[in-house]
Design a protein around this motif. Structure first.
Motif, PDB file in Angstrom:
ATOM      1  N   PRO A 250      38.378  12.889  26.892  1.00 36.83           N
ATOM      2  CA  PRO A 250      38.680  11.820  25.937  1.00 36.83           C
ATOM      3  C   PRO A 250      38.924  10.489  26.644  1.00 36.83           C
ATOM      4  O   PRO A 250      39.645  10.420  27.639  1.00 36.83           O
ATOM      5  CB  PRO A 250      39.966  12.325  25.258  1.00 36.83           C
ATOM      6  CG  PRO A 250      39.879  13.824  25.381  1.00 36.83           C
ATOM      7  CD  PRO A 250      39.229  14.083  26.706  1.00 36.83           C
ATOM      8  N   GLY A 251      38.282   9.444  26.162  1.00 36.87           N
ATOM      9  CA  GLY A 251      38.456   8.121  26.749  1.00 36.87           C
ATOM     10  C   GLY A 251      37.411   7.759  27.786  1.00 36.87           C
ATOM     11  O   GLY A 251      37.342   6.619  28.230  1.00 36.87           O
ATOM     12  N   SER A 252      36.562   8.741  28.191  1.00 36.51           N
ATOM     13  CA  SER A 252      35.531   8.437  29.186  1.00 36.51           C
ATOM     14  C   SER A 252      34.397   7.642  28.531  1.00 36.51           C
ATOM     15  O   SER A 252      34.195   7.694  27.330  1.00 36.51           O
ATOM     16  CB  SER A 252      35.002   9.726  29.808  1.00 36.51           C
ATOM     17  OG  SER A 252      34.418  10.560  28.823  1.00 36.51           O
ATOM     18  N   ARG A 253      33.660   6.895  29.367  1.00 36.01           N
ATOM     19  CA  ARG A 253      32.588   6.037  28.876  1.00 36.01           C
ATOM     20  C   ARG A 253      31.245   6.535  29.384  1.00 36.01           C
ATOM     21  O   ARG A 253      31.159   7.145  30.443  1.00 36.01           O
ATOM     22  CB  ARG A 253      32.829   4.600  29.372  1.00 36.01           C
ATOM     23  CG  ARG A 253      34.111   4.023  28.799  1.00 36.01           C
ATOM     24  CD  ARG A 253      34.421   2.687  29.448  1.00 36.01           C
ATOM     25  NE  ARG A 253      34.852   2.843  30.828  1.00 36.01           N
ATOM     26  CZ  ARG A 253      35.144   1.843  31.629  1.00 36.01           C
ATOM     27  NH1 ARG A 253      35.019   0.608  31.185  1.00 36.01           N
ATOM     28  NH2 ARG A 253      35.540   2.042  32.865  1.00 36.01           N
ATOM     29  N   GLY A 254      30.200   6.249  28.627  1.00 37.23           N
ATOM     30  CA  GLY A 254      28.875   6.694  29.027  1.00 37.23           C
ATOM     31  C   GLY A 254      28.457   6.092  30.355  1.00 37.23           C
ATOM     32  O   GLY A 254      28.676   4.912  30.609  1.00 37.23           O
ATOM     33  N   GLY A 255      27.851   6.902  31.199  1.00 38.96           N
ATOM     34  CA  GLY A 255      27.359   6.423  32.485  1.00 38.96           C
ATOM     35  C   GLY A 255      28.403   6.264  33.551  1.00 38.96           C
ATOM     36  O   GLY A 255      28.120   5.710  34.620  1.00 38.96           O
ATOM     37  N   THR A 256      29.632   6.707  33.277  1.00 39.59           N
ATOM     38  CA  THR A 256      30.697   6.588  34.276  1.00 39.59           C
ATOM     39  C   THR A 256      31.366   7.939  34.517  1.00 39.59           C
ATOM     40  O   THR A 256      31.269   8.855  33.699  1.00 39.59           O
ATOM     41  CB  THR A 256      31.786   5.584  33.855  1.00 39.59           C
ATOM     42  OG1 THR A 256      32.384   6.033  32.636  1.00 39.59           O
ATOM     43  CG2 THR A 256      31.206   4.195  33.677  1.00 39.59           C
ATOM     44  N   VAL A 257      32.035   8.028  35.664  1.00 38.11           N
ATOM     45  CA  VAL A 257      32.856   9.191  36.010  1.00 38.11           C
ATOM     46  C   VAL A 257      34.295   8.706  36.117  1.00 38.11           C
ATOM     47  O   VAL A 257      34.577   7.671  36.726  1.00 38.11           O
ATOM     48  CB  VAL A 257      32.409   9.802  37.357  1.00 38.11           C
ATOM     49  CG1 VAL A 257      33.347  10.918  37.775  1.00 38.11           C
ATOM     50  CG2 VAL A 257      30.977  10.297  37.267  1.00 38.11           C
ATOM     51  N   LEU A 258      35.207   9.434  35.509  1.00 42.12           N
ATOM     52  CA  LEU A 258      36.626   9.103  35.561  1.00 42.12           C
ATOM     53  C   LEU A 258      37.274   9.861  36.711  1.00 42.12           C
ATOM     54  O   LEU A 258      37.132  11.082  36.835  1.00 42.12           O
ATOM     55  CB  LEU A 258      37.304   9.486  34.243  1.00 42.12           C
ATOM     56  CG  LEU A 258      38.833   9.426  34.206  1.00 42.12           C
ATOM     57  CD1 LEU A 258      39.311   8.003  34.450  1.00 42.12           C
ATOM     58  CD2 LEU A 258      39.353   9.951  32.878  1.00 42.12           C
ATOM     59  N   GLY A 259      38.000   9.135  37.559  1.00 40.47           N
ATOM     60  CA  GLY A 259      38.734   9.755  38.653  1.00 40.47           C
ATOM     61  C   GLY A 259      40.229   9.650  38.432  1.00 40.47           C
ATOM     62  O   GLY A 259      40.736   8.613  37.997  1.00 40.47           O
ATOM     63  N   ILE A 260      40.948  10.742  38.724  1.00 46.45           N
ATOM     64  CA  ILE A 260      42.405  10.748  38.608  1.00 46.45           C
ATOM     65  C   ILE A 260      42.967  11.722  39.649  1.00 46.45           C
ATOM     66  O   ILE A 260      42.497  12.856  39.760  1.00 46.45           O
ATOM     67  CB  ILE A 260      42.856  11.130  37.165  1.00 46.45           C
ATOM     68  CG1 ILE A 260      44.383  11.108  37.022  1.00 46.45           C
ATOM     69  CG2 ILE A 260      42.289  12.465  36.725  1.00 46.45           C
ATOM     70  CD1 ILE A 260      44.977   9.748  36.892  1.00 46.45           C
ATOM     71  N   ARG A 261      43.927  11.259  40.445  1.00 46.21           N
ATOM     72  CA  ARG A 261      44.548  12.117  41.444  1.00 46.21           C
ATOM     73  C   ARG A 261      45.383  13.202  40.758  1.00 46.21           C
ATOM     74  O   ARG A 261      45.976  12.958  39.690  1.00 46.21           O
ATOM     75  CB  ARG A 261      45.455  11.295  42.369  1.00 46.21           C
ATOM     76  CG  ARG A 261      44.724  10.294  43.262  1.00 46.21           C
ATOM     77  CD  ARG A 261      44.137  10.941  44.465  1.00 46.21           C
ATOM     78  NE  ARG A 261      43.433   9.985  45.331  1.00 46.21           N
ATOM     79  CZ  ARG A 261      42.541  10.338  46.242  1.00 46.21           C
ATOM     80  NH1 ARG A 261      42.244  11.613  46.407  1.00 46.21           N
ATOM     81  NH2 ARG A 261      41.949   9.428  46.982  1.00 46.21           N
TER      82      ARG A 261
END
Length: 336
Positions: A250-261
């Motif tokens: 949830p909250g991710s955008r098309g064409g991107t990868v979400l990174g979180i430690r």
């Protein structure tokens, strides 16, 4: 000590259509007295880059400067560098003193100066009581210190370390890291240190070069590399456990990868739904391994929180100020 400049340094083997390029235009300006760590997985080109600085490998393109001198065509002995390898390469029939003094004797330095240099280095490295021993009478850590002492007595412009701790056990590695930090504080000599161990890199480096398949992915302080990784490769390589990289949350955008430690995901009553697969108990902290839909995720918590059971469902909320976004195609960092 001297500054060190790498300007679009290239290395390839062979020519024409059969050429294999292994270093792709690395550029970095290293200040006098800096301790720089080159880190990356096996086969990424980090040792090749170091050997080009040393003169043990010819460069195929670009320029290397030590101080004010272009050293591209200089022999290793002419570059005023000293190198420490992972294998100690000590002469077994010589004492510690003789091993440390050998290079100075070859240069026909006066005996009194040789003794003064060896005694000073032995004092720094806590080897003074071992100078009469042969290498077979020393521990692995002591042998590595002798190898470092042999480099120190030369008083070079640049120190080069090629995975010098890889033959030591975990406890000795940690101890020798502290000794290398102390050594650099005392001598202040410009240093390049190659390792595949990202913990070693984070603890030793003033700045670090992260290599991947012959490309310099990022050059920055440990804090910059950890908190603002330049690519998904850096994000996944630096950090233990690595950063979570998620495409479908949830909250991710098309064409991107979400990174979180993992330490920036908080277990609570709302947020992303995670199915727990297993939990590692590591003393003061716990690592929770699970899945958000089909994607693997790791959550780091402390001992104050109860460990969730395997196959249970928990909810985690990412800290909004700790999100990282990367282009899904190139893997490069993009603005939030």
């Amino acid at each position: 000590m001297a500054s060190l400049s790498l300007n679009n340094v290239v290395k390839q083997y062979g020519k024409g259509k059969h050429a294999l390029q292994v270093i792709h235009g690395v550029s970095a300006e290293i200040e006098k007295g800096e301790f720089i760590v080159i880190v990356g997985p096996s086969g990424c080109g980090k040792s090749t880059l170091l050997r080009m600085v040393a003169g043990l490998e010819e460069i195929s393109g670009g320029e290397i400067r030590i101080g004010d001198r272009v050293v591209n065509r200089l022999e290793p002995a002419e570059r005023d560098i000293a190198m420490v390898f992972q294998n100690y390469a000590l002469y077994p029939h010589m004492s510690v003193f003789e091993n440390m003094a050998y290079g100075l004797k070859i240069r026909k330095m006066p005996p009194a100066e040789i003794k003064a240099r060896v005694d000073k280095a032995a004092g720094i490295l806590e080897l003074a009581h071992l100078l009469d021993r042969k290498p077979r009478q020393l521990s692995g850590g002591q042998r590595q210190r002798v190898a470092m002492g042999r480099a120190i007595v030369r008083q070079p412009q640049v120190f080069l370390f090629d995975e010098p701790l890889s033959n030591l056990d975990a406890k000795l590695r940690a101890q020798t890291r502290l000794e290398i930090q102390k050594l650099h504080r005392e001598l202040g000599i410009t240093s390049l240190f190659v390792t595949h161990d990202q913990v070693e890199a984070m603890t030793l480096a003033q700045r670090m070069i992260v290599m991947n398949a012959g490309v310099m992915e990022q050059f920055g302080t440990p804090e910059e590399v950890y908190h603002r990784p330049a690519s998904t490769f850096v994000a996944s390589f630096i950090g233990s456990p690595p950063m979570n990289l998620l495409k479908d949350v949830p909250g991710s955008r098309g064409g991107t990868v979400l990174g979180i430690r993992p330490e920036h995901l908080d277990i609570g009553s709302d947020g992303w739904e995670v199915r727990v697969e297993t939990v590692e108990l590591l003393g003061a902290e716990r690592l929770v391994y699970g899945r958000i839909g089909g994607e693997a995720v790791i959550v780091r918590t402390d001992e104050s929180q109860p460990a969730p059971a395997a196959e249970s469902i928990i909810r985690v909320r990412p800290r909004e100020d700790r999100l990282h976004w990367f282009d899904a195609g190139s893997g490069k960092r993009v603005a939030a």
